[in-house]
Design an enzyme around this catalytic site. Structure first.
Site, PDB file in Angstrom:
ATOM      1  N   TYR A  60       0.763  -1.077   0.074  1.00 17.77           N
ATOM      2  CA  TYR A  60      -0.024  -0.026  -0.081  1.00 17.77           C
ATOM      3  C   TYR A  60       0.921   1.207   0.098  1.00 17.77           C
ATOM      4  O   TYR A  60       0.696   1.915   0.718  1.00 17.77           O
ATOM      5  CB  TYR A  60      -0.881   0.080   1.087  1.00 17.77           C
ATOM      6  N   LYS A 103      -1.442 -16.787   7.581  1.00 19.44           N
ATOM      7  CA  LYS A 103      -0.648 -16.182   8.560  1.00 19.44           C
ATOM      8  C   LYS A 103       0.174 -17.026   9.439  1.00 19.44           C
ATOM      9  O   LYS A 103       1.189 -17.507   8.997  1.00 19.44           O
ATOM     10  CB  LYS A 103      -1.567 -14.972   9.154  1.00 19.44           C
ATOM     11  N   ASP A 107     -13.385 -16.392   8.220  1.00 23.63           N
ATOM     12  CA  ASP A 107     -12.060 -15.988   8.111  1.00 23.63           C
ATOM     13  C   ASP A 107     -11.333 -16.089   9.317  1.00 23.63           C
ATOM     14  O   ASP A 107     -11.389 -14.847   9.728  1.00 23.63           O
ATOM     15  CB  ASP A 107     -11.996 -14.775   7.031  1.00 23.63           C
ATOM     16  N   TYR A 127     -12.250  -7.049   6.658  1.00 20.35           N
ATOM     17  CA  TYR A 127     -10.961  -7.265   5.487  1.00 20.35           C
ATOM     18  C   TYR A 127     -10.717  -8.885   5.309  1.00 20.35           C
ATOM     19  O   TYR A 127     -10.819  -9.783   6.075  1.00 20.35           O
ATOM     20  CB  TYR A 127      -9.867  -6.649   6.294  1.00 20.35           C
TER      21      TYR A 127
HETATM   22  N1  PMP Z   1      -8.159 -12.305   5.831  1.00 24.25           N
HETATM   23  C1  PMP Z   1      -7.841 -11.737   6.907  1.00 24.25           C
HETATM   24  C2  PMP Z   1      -8.765 -11.438   8.037  1.00 24.25           C
HETATM   25  C3  PMP Z   1      -6.625 -11.055   6.792  1.00 24.25           C
HETATM   26  O1  PMP Z   1      -6.380 -10.352   8.049  1.00 24.25           O
HETATM   27  C4  PMP Z   1      -5.711 -11.030   5.707  1.00 24.25           C
HETATM   28  C5  PMP Z   1      -4.306 -10.261   5.934  1.00 24.25           C
HETATM   29  N2  PMP Z   1      -4.256  -9.187   6.460  1.00 24.25           N
HETATM   30  C6  PMP Z   1      -6.266 -11.715   4.854  1.00 24.25           C
HETATM   31  C7  PMP Z   1      -7.448 -12.394   4.733  1.00 24.25           C
HETATM   32  C8  PMP Z   1      -5.185 -11.863   3.369  1.00 24.25           C
HETATM   33  O2  PMP Z   1      -4.221 -12.876   3.732  1.00 24.25           O
HETATM   34  P1  PMP Z   1      -2.772 -12.390   2.578  1.00 24.25           P
HETATM   35  O3  PMP Z   1      -2.563 -10.991   2.914  1.00 24.25           O
HETATM   36  O4  PMP Z   1      -1.852 -13.588   3.051  1.00 24.25           O
HETATM   37  O5  PMP Z   1      -3.357 -12.548   1.235  1.00 24.25           O
END
Ligand code: PMP
Length: 443
Positions: A26, A283, A254, A153
């Site tokens: 970003y 993650k 998620d 997100y």
């Molecule tokens: N879902 C959530 C809840 C996240 O926090 C993130 C990453 N910040 C993602 C999906 C996307 O993961 P990545 O950055 O490994 O593509």
């Protein structure tokens, strides 16, 4: 000559080249924010090229939950490198994939039985979205919309972005390209607040009115991460599960940010004792060593897809099931299975509540710039009135010997679980001082 070079810093890292040619997350190529050269990371410390050691407050965005250079993770990577770094997963399989998937299934809610290994969090969300769409296609009742809440997100690829908060993720930039989803307001009742059942009203209305076009609901359980670091009441999640069942809609959770102990439970959905039909993890799956993610679903969802046309789940990335990442992830899950994380996260939570709690006064918060303070598990958030001046605040934190990366009106920490009390105090003290310094905020 198509590259700009400058004088390497004492670390040998050419910052002029970096600035002229490399995008960071970003950021702008024409006016990038400063970046700090790093030479190493060890335990809870990030080591800058000039020799300064910073206490890490970010776990590299939720990932490095056992700290850096963990001997068991490093050993797992080295041992796997000796055998093979990678082979294709089409038509082949290997012990690290079986090992990590078996351990994963031991940890996740017990209705989830089938695992798809993917490359990153965003890709796991793409695969989850495809799974839901294929599920309905296989049932002969195609559905393609997703229902979610504001402030979410889920990643930066297009399907994932379509269910992110429309303002934060600038949906207007991609108008006509991005699929249009259904949004209701984010849950309002705080995690520790008194549950207000009216919180679910908009969700219920949307589901009641449009369930026949909705393939799935997608949510971050209990903590909305990059969309605002909001921590909501588990009863909301219980209500969502109940309504999804009532209207026959799939629920995708998620857990990419919240999974693997961060919130004080192995998965955040355990706060509400709900089980999703589809779950995404990423993650911290590899303890922050490398990228790996997974989409998990129930046998029923998998069988529905298997019984329809074309019968296969239409995804298969080149580096699927990468043995190196799987071996590290398996070692990481083995550490989690030993269970020390429970006491570690509980201790971090208690200390965060105590130390960030000092920012509270009887009726509000000290100074004029704090809007809210919230803590859950090893996550501490201070929401401010004014947006931070990123460059100024980043410099302040580095000067203070800590690595904290704020954004917008959020200054927050989620340190590795192994952080010691004195190190955590350095983080909370720096955070508390920063949010009280007007010069570190935009007007
Ligand atoms: N879902 C959530 C809840 C996240 O926090 C993130 C990453 N910040 C993602 C999906 C996307 O993961 P990545 O950055 O490994 O593509």
């Amino acid at each position: 000559m198509n590259s700009t070079t400058g004088r390497p810093s004492e670390s040998g890292i050419d910052l002029a080249f970096d600035r002229a040619h490399i995008w960071h997350p970003y950021t702008s190529m024409t006016d990038p924010l400063p970046v700090y050269p790093v030479s190493g990371a060890d335990g809870v410390y990030i080591e800058l090229a000039d020799g300064r050691r910073l206490v890490d407050g970010m776990s590299s965005w939720w990932a490095a939950q056992h700290g850096y250079r963990h001997p068991e993770l490093t050993a797992a990577a080295a041992a796997q490198l000796d055998k093979m770094a990678h082979v294709m997963f089409g038509g082949l399989t290997h012990a690290p994939a079986v090992d990590v998937c078996r351990r994963l299934l031991d940890l996740v809610p017990d209705n989830l039985e089938c695992v798809f290994l993917a490359d990153s969090g965003s890709v796991a969300v793409e695969v989850a979205v495809k799974t839901a769409v294929q599920y309905w296609a296989a049932r002969g009742r195609p559905r393609s919309r997703f229902l979610t809440v504001g402030g979410g997100y889920h990643g930066d690829t297009f399907a994932a972005m379509s269910v992110c908060d429309p303002v934060n993720s600038m949906h207007s930039l991609y108008a006509r390209f991005l699929p249009e989803q259904i949004f209701v307001p984010a849950p309002q009742t705080r995690f520790d607040g008194e549950w207000q059942s009216s919180d679910l009203a908009a969700f219920q209305t949307a589901l009641a009115g449009r369930h026949e076009e909705i393939a799935a609901v997608i949510l971050e359980p209990v903590i909305q991460g990059a969309g605002g670091m909001r921590i909501y009441h588990p009863e909301y999640l219980r209500g969502v599960r109940r309504l999804c069942d009532e209207y026959g809609v799939l629920l995708i959770l998620d857990e990419i940010a919240t999974g693997f102990g961060r919130t004080g439970k192995m998965f955040a959905c355990e706060h509400a004792a709900v089980q999703p039909d589809i779950m995404c993890v990423g993650k911290a799956l590899t303890g922050g060593m490398m990228t790996l993610s997974a989409m998990l679903c129930t046998r029923q969802v998998a069988e529905q897809i298997g019984g329809g046309r074309p019968g296969v789940l239409m995804h298969g990335p080149t580096f699927m099931g990468n043995p190196l990442a799987c071996a590290v992830a398996a070692a990481n899950l083995a550490i989690l299975q030993r269970g020390e994380w429970r006491a570690q996260v509980a201790a971090v939570e208690a200390q965060l509540k105590r130390e960030l709690g000092r920012l509270k006064t009887d009726g509000g918060f000290i100074g004029g710039n704090i809007r809210d303070v919230r803590v859950l598990g090893a996550v501490g958030v201070v929401e401010t009135v004014r947006p931070v001046d990123m460059a100024a605040m980043q410099a302040f934190f580095v000067e203070a010997g800590v690595w904290i990366r704020p954004f917008g009106r959020l200054v927050y920490i989620m340190p590795p679980f192994i952080v010691r009390p004195a190190e955590l105090t350095r983080l909370t003290a720096a955070l508390a001082e920063a949010v009280q310094r007007p010069e570190l905020f935009l007007p």
